[in-house]
Structures are given as structure tokens and as C-alpha cells.
Design a protein around this motif. Structure first.
Motif, mmCIF file in Angstrom:
data_model
loop_
_atom_site.group_PDB
_atom_site.id
_atom_site.type_symbol
_atom_site.label_atom_id
_atom_site.label_comp_id
_atom_site.label_asym_id
_atom_site.label_seq_id
_atom_site.Cartn_x
_atom_site.Cartn_y
_atom_site.Cartn_z
ATOM 1 N N LEU A 68 -25.890 -62.114 -2.447
ATOM 2 C CA LEU A 68 -24.913 -61.054 -2.676
ATOM 3 C C LEU A 68 -25.526 -59.676 -2.437
ATOM 4 C CD1 LEU A 68 -22.039 -60.408 -3.547
ATOM 5 C CD2 LEU A 68 -22.789 -60.465 -5.925
ATOM 6 N N GLY A 69 -26.777 -59.505 -2.899
ATOM 7 C CA GLY A 69 -27.470 -58.239 -2.649
ATOM 8 C C GLY A 69 -27.662 -57.978 -1.167
ATOM 9 N N GLY A 70 -27.941 -59.052 -0.415
ATOM 10 C CA GLY A 70 -28.058 -58.925 1.039
ATOM 11 C C GLY A 70 -26.760 -58.464 1.672
ATOM 12 N N LEU A 71 -25.638 -58.989 1.155
ATOM 13 C CA LEU A 71 -24.327 -58.559 1.658
ATOM 14 C C LEU A 71 -24.085 -57.072 1.370
ATOM 15 C CD1 LEU A 71 -21.973 -61.560 0.722
ATOM 16 C CD2 LEU A 71 -22.888 -60.965 2.971
ATOM 17 N N LEU A 72 -24.521 -56.620 0.189
ATOM 18 C CA LEU A 72 -24.366 -55.195 -0.135
ATOM 19 C C LEU A 72 -25.171 -54.325 0.825
ATOM 20 C CD1 LEU A 72 -24.521 -55.142 -4.056
ATOM 21 C CD2 LEU A 72 -22.514 -54.974 -2.594
ATOM 22 N N LEU A 73 -26.398 -54.741 1.102
ATOM 23 C CA LEU A 73 -27.227 -53.978 2.047
ATOM 24 C C LEU A 73 -26.607 -53.974 3.438
ATOM 25 C CD1 LEU A 73 -30.904 -54.959 1.100
ATOM 26 C CD2 LEU A 73 -29.659 -52.857 0.553
ATOM 27 N N PHE A 74 -25.986 -55.109 3.801
ATOM 28 C CA PHE A 74 -25.306 -55.186 5.099
ATOM 29 C C PHE A 74 -24.140 -54.198 5.153
ATOM 30 C CE2 PHE A 74 -21.958 -56.988 7.818
ATOM 31 C CZ PHE A 74 -22.645 -57.081 9.025
ATOM 32 N N SER A 75 -23.399 -54.080 4.031
ATOM 33 C CA SER A 75 -22.274 -53.137 3.993
ATOM 34 C C SER A 75 -22.780 -51.699 4.087
ATOM 35 C CB SER A 75 -21.452 -53.325 2.718
ATOM 36 O OG SER A 75 -22.104 -52.781 1.590
ATOM 37 N N PHE A 76 -23.947 -51.417 3.456
ATOM 38 C CA PHE A 76 -24.532 -50.081 3.556
ATOM 39 C C PHE A 76 -24.890 -49.760 5.006
ATOM 40 C CE2 PHE A 76 -26.077 -50.646 -1.025
ATOM 41 C CZ PHE A 76 -25.027 -49.901 -1.525
ATOM 42 N N ALA A 77 -25.391 -50.758 5.718
ATOM 43 C CA ALA A 77 -25.805 -50.548 7.113
ATOM 44 C C ALA A 77 -24.598 -50.288 8.004
ATOM 45 C CB ALA A 77 -26.575 -51.774 7.611
ATOM 46 N N LYS A 78 -23.459 -50.895 7.656
ATOM 47 C CA LYS A 78 -22.267 -50.774 8.502
ATOM 48 C C LYS A 78 -21.429 -49.536 8.195
ATOM 49 C CE LYS A 78 -22.725 -54.369 11.114
ATOM 50 N NZ LYS A 78 -22.915 -54.175 12.578
ATOM 51 N N ILE A 79 -21.480 -49.096 6.930
ATOM 52 C CA ILE A 79 -20.636 -47.956 6.562
ATOM 53 C C ILE A 79 -21.173 -46.670 7.170
ATOM 54 C CG2 ILE A 79 -21.834 -47.314 4.417
ATOM 55 C CD1 ILE A 79 -18.045 -47.435 4.811
ATOM 56 N N LYS A 80 -20.286 -45.847 7.687
ATOM 57 C CA LYS A 80 -20.657 -44.553 8.250
ATOM 58 C C LYS A 80 -20.031 -43.464 7.388
ATOM 59 C CE LYS A 80 -21.137 -46.049 13.064
ATOM 60 N NZ LYS A 80 -20.665 -45.864 14.453
ATOM 61 N N THR A 81 -20.882 -42.634 6.804
ATOM 62 C CA THR A 81 -20.375 -41.604 5.902
ATOM 63 C C THR A 81 -19.549 -40.549 6.635
ATOM 64 O OG1 THR A 81 -22.458 -40.372 6.130
ATOM 65 C CG2 THR A 81 -22.276 -41.908 4.282
ATOM 66 N N THR A 82 -19.638 -40.521 7.962
ATOM 67 C CA THR A 82 -18.842 -39.565 8.732
ATOM 68 C C THR A 82 -17.494 -40.130 9.147
ATOM 69 O OG1 THR A 82 -19.962 -40.318 10.751
ATOM 70 C CG2 THR A 82 -20.874 -38.384 9.646
ATOM 71 N N SER A 83 -17.271 -41.415 8.885
ATOM 72 C CA SER A 83 -16.019 -42.058 9.312
ATOM 73 C C SER A 83 -14.858 -41.606 8.441
ATOM 74 C CB SER A 83 -16.156 -43.583 9.245
ATOM 75 O OG SER A 83 -16.280 -44.015 7.899
ATOM 76 N N SER A 84 -13.652 -41.673 8.999
ATOM 77 C CA SER A 84 -12.454 -41.297 8.242
ATOM 78 C C SER A 84 -12.236 -42.245 7.065
ATOM 79 C CB SER A 84 -11.232 -41.307 9.159
ATOM 80 O OG SER A 84 -11.060 -42.581 9.761
ATOM 81 N N PHE A 85 -12.642 -43.519 7.233
ATOM 82 C CA PHE A 85 -12.509 -44.499 6.144
ATOM 83 C C PHE A 85 -13.321 -44.061 4.933
ATOM 84 C CE2 PHE A 85 -14.471 -48.034 3.860
ATOM 85 C CZ PHE A 85 -13.345 -48.721 3.409
ATOM 86 N N PHE A 86 -14.577 -43.693 5.160
ATOM 87 C CA PHE A 86 -15.435 -43.299 4.037
ATOM 88 C C PHE A 86 -14.939 -42.015 3.400
ATOM 89 C CE2 PHE A 86 -19.097 -41.258 2.053
ATOM 90 C CZ PHE A 86 -19.561 -42.287 1.255
ATOM 91 N N LYS A 87 -14.490 -41.068 4.221
ATOM 92 C CA LYS A 87 -13.997 -39.810 3.680
ATOM 93 C C LYS A 87 -12.779 -40.022 2.785
ATOM 94 C CE LYS A 87 -15.738 -36.891 7.432
ATOM 95 N NZ LYS A 87 -15.377 -36.034 8.573
ATOM 96 N N LYS A 88 -11.958 -40.999 3.150
ATOM 97 C CA LYS A 88 -10.731 -41.254 2.392
ATOM 98 C C LYS A 88 -10.965 -42.157 1.194
ATOM 99 C CE LYS A 88 -5.894 -42.501 3.137
ATOM 100 N NZ LYS A 88 -4.880 -42.967 4.124
ATOM 101 N N TYR A 89 -11.830 -43.172 1.360
ATOM 102 C CA TYR A 89 -11.991 -44.188 0.315
ATOM 103 C C TYR A 89 -13.417 -44.239 -0.256
ATOM 104 C CZ TYR A 89 -7.574 -45.871 2.255
ATOM 105 O OH TYR A 89 -6.275 -45.968 2.689
#
Length: 367
Positions: A68-89
Motif C-alpha cells: 500500500l505504501g508503494g502505491l502511495l509513492l506511485f501516486s506521488f510520482a504521477k501527481i503533478k502539482t501544476t495540473s488543473s486536477f491538483f489545483k482543484k482537488y
């Protein structure tokens, strides 16, 4: 400041929380990595015992937590803080990560009851997250209530000794209440910090603008003109591109000031600056040298194109009437041919005066 912080706390999550959550991402990533390292070491130690005296259940749980921790790290690698998704959610995402981390610690605590009848794992992870992550009080209260609900409902199934169970339930409630108030305090500090940082950046930008821009027209001032001439000369020395410097001087501007006053003259200068800007989109640089004199630069285009642009600007200026008067300008444009910054400027200035002395209202471009 206190009123401002409270007002920003109550405001709808927006740019403020987005900025705070950008920092939260890196913090949570570190926490997850530390937890993964600790759990992995524990699992290796448990497996190193031939008889697996700690029980197969807790080893299985720890392997599941590692996954599960590996999945969290994978999500961190995929998320882009500049994306509209991150800005909204961003708040939903950060809140979800915190809930998962706390849930992992609670599950680990459940299965550790056979080894050690305490909840130190839960307490350690809870205060690590609360101390490191800044999130709105409303959101953290939902997370804490929900995670404690899991702890409250699940603990009786794993800790059958009531002499341990009751203190666990009470201590869990107390530490969650303390964690909430600590989180709220730290979030308010984070809000104040972001607000102060934004104010400082705004002031710095204003100071920078004052040091670089002409107060009246908003164009670059003389200091920046000299800086950019030198900068562009260095660039074209390496690239081999064409560089042109133009000097514009308004014809008869003194008459405007004498007839209508300096206040109106200032309005005229602003109007002319706008006309020049709107019709010189290909210019690399435009500044006000002082009085009614402007400086411009072109890079990477040919002599004929520079002449055409400047002639079009002159035509547009000739269309404008300032009360009962019209203004024209004299312009000299010189191509850089290896001379110094000062000599290039003097050459363009000399061409400008040739136009003035031969009837005004014209452009002389020599490449």
C-alpha cells in the motif's frame, strides 16, 4: 494579522490551500518513505526468526502495508502539482493520503496487540502526520473522527483484555483531541506564513517595477535600456543574429506642453507609448529614455522588415490628433556591426537627428 488569518481560514479553499498543499506533498512523501523503511526492516527481522514467533498474520499485514505504501509513492510520482486536477482537488487528495496513512497505522496497531499491548504505533504516526502536514481544521477534524471511529470499533476485536482495551480507547480519544488542536494551530501559522510571503513577494515586485520601469508610461527606464542593449549585444555575438537599435524623438512635443500644460503633455506621452507598443509586437524591447525620447530594439529580423514596422508606427501616430495639434516623430535605426553599446546608441541617435534636420516626420534605417 489575526483577523486576516481567521478570514482566510474561513474562505473557500483556493490558491491559499493549493500553495500549502504543494508543500504537503513533499512532506507526506517523506513520511511514507520513512514508514516503508521501518515496516520493511520490521518484516525482515520478523522473517529472520526460524519459528516466526511473531505470527504469520502480522507479517502478512506488514507486507500488505508495504504494498500500500508503494502505491502511495506511485501516486506521488504521477501527481503533478501544476495540473488543473491538483489545483482543484488538492485538499481532497492530501486528506485522502492522510487518512490512508492513519488507517495503515491503526491496522498495524491492531495486529500488533498480540506482541505488545499498546498503541504507540498509532500515536507515533498520528503526531508525525499532524506535526508535518498543514490542512484546514474542518478537513482534519473529519479525518480524525473517521480514523478514530475505525480505531474505536476495531480495537475490541484485537484486544480482548479489558484492562488494556479501555485505556486504549480513552487514550486514543485524548490524543486525537490534542492532535486536532495542534493541527489547527499549525495550519493558522501556515496561513499567516503564506500570506506574509505573498505580501513580501508583492512588495518586492513593486520595488522591482519601480526600479525598472518609467513611472509615467510603464515602459522600461534608462537604466534598463542600457542593461538590455548590453544584454542583447552579448546574445547576438554568440548567435550571429541581426540586432537593430532605434531612437525615437517626438517632433514638436514642447509645443504641446506650452499650449496645454504638462499634465496634458503626460497624457500625450502615455498615448504615444501605447501606440508604439501596439504596433511593434516584434520588438524585443521598448523603453523611454527620457522626456519625449524612446528607445527600441529588434533582434533576428531583416532591415526591410524593421523599416516597414517603423513606417507603420509613424502612419498610426499621424492619424491621432491631440486637441488641435498632431504629432510626428523622427526615428533613427542602426544595425549593430560589432561596435560598443555606447557607439551603437550614438549611431542611432545620429540617424534620428538626420531626419530632424531634413524635415522631420520620418524614419532612417541603415543596416
Amino acid at each position: 494579522m489575526v483577523r486576516t488569518v481567521r478570514k482566510m481560514e474561513k474562505a473557500k479553499p483556493s490558491r491559499l490551500d493549493y500553495k500549502i498543499n504543494e508543500d504537503n506533498i513533499s512532506t507526506l512523501r517523506t513520511i511514507v518513505i520513512v514508514i516503508l523503511v521501518v515496516v520493511t526492516i520490521q518484516t525482515i527481522v520478523y522473517l529472520s526468526f526460524a519459528q516466526i514467533s511473531f505470527g504469520i498474520d502480522i507479517i502478512g499485514v506488514k507486507i500488505a502495508l508495504i504494498f500500500l505504501g508503494g502505491l502511495l509513492l506511485f501516486s506521488f510520482a504521477k501527481i503533478k502539482t501544476t495540473s488543473s486536477f491538483f489545483k482543484k482537488y488538492s485538499e481532497v487528495y492530501i486528506g485522502g493520503i492522510i487518512f490512508v496513512i492513519l488507517s495503515m497505522s491503526i491496522i498495524n496497531t491492531f495486529f500488533a496487540q498480540d506482541i505488545s499491548s499498546d498503541i504507540s504505533i498509532y500515536i507515533l504516526v498520528l503526531f508525525s502526520v499532524i506535526g508535518a502536514v498543514r490542512i484546514r481544521p474542518k478537513t482534519i477534524s473529519i479525518i480524525l473522527v473517521t480514523s478514530y471511529g475505525i480505531f474505536f470499533v476495531g480495537m475490541p476485536f484485537f484486544q480482548l483484555n479489558t484492562s488494556f482495551l479501555v485505556p486504549h480507547i480513552i487514550n486514543g480519544l485524548i490524543i486525537n483531541i490534542i492532535a486536532f488542536f495542534i493541527s489547527r494551530m499549525l495550519y493558522r501559522y501556515a496561513v499567516a506564513y503564506v500570506y506574509d510571503k505573498a505580501e513580501i513577494e508583492k512588495k518586492n515586485e513593486e520595488l522591482k517595477c519601480l526600479s525598472e520601469r518609467d513611472d509615467l508610461t510603464g515602459l522600461y527606464n534608462q537604466r534598463m535600456i542600457n542593461h538590455y542593449i548590453e544584454k542583447y549585444i552579448e546574445e547576438v555575438e554568440l548567435s550571429g543574429e541581426n540586432l537593430f537599435l532605434g531612437v525615437i524623438d517626438l517632433d514638436g512635443f514642447k509645443k504641446i506642453n506650452d499650449n496645454y500644460g504638462h499634465a496634458y503633455g503626460d497624457k500625450v506621452l502615455c498615448c504615444i507609448a501605447n501606440i508604439i507598443q501596439e504596433n511593434m509586437t516584434k520588438a524585443e524591447f521598448l523603453g523611454r529614455y527620457g522626456g519625449d525620447e524612446f528607445v527600441l530594439m529588434f533582434k533576428g529580423i531583416e532591415t526591410d522588415e524593421v523599416s516597414e514596422i517603423m513606417e507603420n508606427v509613424l502612419i498610426e501616430l499621424n492619424k491621432v490628433e491631440f486637441k488641435r495639434d498632431k504629432l510626428t516623430f523622427s526615428c533613427g535605426v542602426a544595425k549593430w556591426q560589432g561596435e560598443s553599446k555606447r557607439d551603437l546608441f550614438c549611431k542611432a541617435d545620429e540617424y534620428m537627428y538626420q531626419i530632424k534636420n531634413s524635415g522631420k516626420n520620418g524614419v532612417l534605417t541603415i543596416g
